[in-house]
Design a protein around this motif. Structure first.
Motif, short mmCIF file in Angstrom:
data_model
loop_
_atom_site.label_atom_id
_atom_site.label_comp_id
_atom_site.label_asym_id
_atom_site.label_seq_id
_atom_site.Cartn_x
_atom_site.Cartn_y
_atom_site.Cartn_z
N VAL A 9 38.90 10.64 20.48
CA VAL A 9 37.51 10.16 20.60
C VAL A 9 36.60 11.27 21.12
O VAL A 9 36.66 11.62 22.30
CB VAL A 9 37.45 8.97 21.61
CG1 VAL A 9 36.07 8.35 21.62
CG2 VAL A 9 38.50 7.92 21.30
N MET A 101 37.96 8.24 16.10
CA MET A 101 36.88 7.23 16.14
C MET A 101 35.81 7.64 17.14
O MET A 101 36.02 8.51 17.97
CB MET A 101 37.43 5.84 16.45
CG MET A 101 37.99 5.66 17.84
SD MET A 101 38.22 3.91 18.24
CE MET A 101 39.66 3.49 17.30
N ASP A 102 34.64 7.02 17.01
CA ASP A 102 33.53 7.35 17.90
C ASP A 102 33.65 6.63 19.23
O ASP A 102 34.27 5.58 19.33
CB ASP A 102 32.20 6.95 17.24
CG ASP A 102 31.87 7.85 16.07
OD1 ASP A 102 32.57 8.85 15.88
OD2 ASP A 102 30.91 7.52 15.35
N ASP A 107 32.88 1.79 15.35
CA ASP A 107 34.02 1.60 14.47
C ASP A 107 34.86 0.49 15.08
O ASP A 107 35.35 0.61 16.19
CB ASP A 107 34.85 2.89 14.39
CG ASP A 107 34.01 4.09 14.00
OD1 ASP A 107 33.10 3.93 13.18
OD2 ASP A 107 34.26 5.18 14.54
N ILE A 109 37.60 -1.52 16.43
CA ILE A 109 38.96 -1.09 16.79
C ILE A 109 40.02 -2.02 16.22
O ILE A 109 41.19 -1.66 16.17
CB ILE A 109 39.17 -0.91 18.31
CG1 ILE A 109 38.93 -2.19 19.08
CG2 ILE A 109 38.35 0.21 18.86
CD1 ILE A 109 39.38 -2.06 20.53
N TYR A 165 36.00 7.75 10.68
CA TYR A 165 36.98 6.83 11.23
C TYR A 165 38.16 6.80 10.27
O TYR A 165 38.08 6.22 9.19
CB TYR A 165 36.35 5.44 11.32
CG TYR A 165 37.17 4.39 12.05
CD1 TYR A 165 38.15 4.74 12.96
CD2 TYR A 165 36.94 3.03 11.82
CE1 TYR A 165 38.88 3.78 13.63
CE2 TYR A 165 37.67 2.06 12.49
CZ TYR A 165 38.64 2.44 13.39
OH TYR A 165 39.37 1.48 14.04
N ARG A 204 30.98 -2.27 10.52
CA ARG A 204 30.49 -1.36 11.55
C ARG A 204 29.44 -2.05 12.39
O ARG A 204 28.45 -2.55 11.87
CB ARG A 204 29.92 -0.10 10.90
CG ARG A 204 29.60 1.00 11.89
CD ARG A 204 29.41 2.31 11.14
NE ARG A 204 28.61 3.26 11.91
CZ ARG A 204 29.13 4.26 12.61
NH1 ARG A 204 30.43 4.43 12.66
NH2 ARG A 204 28.34 5.11 13.26
#
Ligand code: UDP
Ligand code: MG
Length: 315
Positions: A9, A101-102, A107, A109, A165, A204
């Motif tokens: 991340v 992922m951001d 995104d 999870i 992602y 999203r």
């Protein structure tokens, strides 16, 4: 199949979201470990991309509280793509699969489950693809989707509506390592690696706290980066246009010469205009030719791998 998962991340000034993100990711990891889907040595790795706030302090605290969290601290801000690559390259030998992922949990999870499943079914790369863009403004949706189309026209292989992602296996990461380019546009590079790929669709959401670290200016420069890192098509346009203009004006000049020889009167400004167009066209054409060579040099200078071997059977 080994199933040690690392989630990478990248974080830039994310103090507002980090603890919540960490909490939710940890819950997800614990559930997956309990179900036996991932190894108990799996980790959540935060990459601090030269944040100016308390991001790194929080990452250190998280690591102290629970070893499921690990951290990479970059010496300064290098931008999302570089921070992501730094994280991927740091953990690639420790993990069997890595998901990027951001930090703002835009995104979903819950898509992690599906990604891991698809990895287990043999996919080396699983692209997270957003199914709709309702949370985006009209402007963002229009520009983003238009962008994917333009890129396709320019011959760049992109996965529609996929950002960063994604899950990558160990060997896909080894493939990524072969790409030595400095101008990073990961979503363009990753499809070039090959292997079996799959997609996992997700919805999203909106950033749940803090603000976007990608203002319009950064977004535009990123989009431009994508085009110039992968395509030399703009050069071809110059070359083609130059060829067309000089060709057309050359024909016009010949026609005027024939008229002149046949005694048909022509205006002198026509000749002047024709020669201006002709010389401009020739200059453009020449720039296009030079550009074509520069394009070649540019692509060579990236030293991209020419191939990645998946298997060698020899007995
Ligand atoms: N990010 C980063 N370095 C930067 C800018 C952003 O590591 O220079 C990270 C940021 O912390 C987040 C991710 O990149 O985890 C995506 O950024 P953001 O959510 O602000 O972009 P958006 O979703 O608005 O496009
Ligand atoms: Mg975001």
């Amino acid at each position: 199949m080994n199933n040690c998962l690392y989630v990478v991340v990248p974080c830039y000034n994310e103090e507002e979201v980090l603890r919540e993100t960490a909490k939710r990711l940890k819950e997800k990891f614990n559930a997956l470990i309990k179900e036996g889907k991932i190894d108990k040595n799996s980790r959540i790795t935060f990459v601090n991309d030269g944040s100016k706030d308390k991001t790194w302090e929080i990452i250190k605290e998280l690591h102290k509280e629970d070893k499921i969290f690990s951290g990479v601290n970059l010496s300064r801000n290098r931008g999302h793509q570089n921070a992501l690559l730094a994280g991927l390259m740091t953990v690639k030998d420790l993990a069997d699969m890595v998901i990027s992922m951001d930090a703002d949990l835009q995104d979903d999870i819950n898509a992690v489950d599906g990604m891991v499943e698809k990895y287990m079914q043999g996919a080396d790369i699983v692209y997270g693809v957003r199914n709709k863009r309702e949370t985006d403004t009209f402007f963002k949706r229009f520009t983003a989707e238009g962008y994917y189309k333009v890129m396709k026209k320019m011959g760049v292989d992109l996965v529609f509506n996929h950002a960063d992602y994604r899950l990558m296996s160990k060997r896909a990461l080894a493939g990524l390592e072969e790409f030595k380019e400095v101008n990073l546009f990961l979503r363009g590079i990753v499809p070039q690696i090959g292997y079996k790929t799959d997609i996992e669709t997700y919805e999203r959401g909106e950033r749940f706290a803090g603000e976007s670290k990608y203002p319009l200016k950064k977004m535009l420069s990123f989009a431009w980066q994508g085009i110039t890192s992968f395509s030399v098509k703009p050069m071809d346009v110059v070359l083609g246009l130059g060829g067309f203009i000089s060709g057309a004006s050359f024909i016009a000049m010949i026609a005027m010469l024939i008229c002149f020889l046949c005694g048909i009167s022509i205006k002198s400004w026509m000749v002047v205009l024709g020669s201006i167009w002709l010389s401009c066209g020739l200059v453009m054409f020449s720039i296009g030719i030079v550009g074509a060579y520069i394009g070649k040099i540019y692509m060579e200078s990236k030293e991209r791998p020419r191939f990645i071997i998946e298997e060698f059977i020899n007995k």
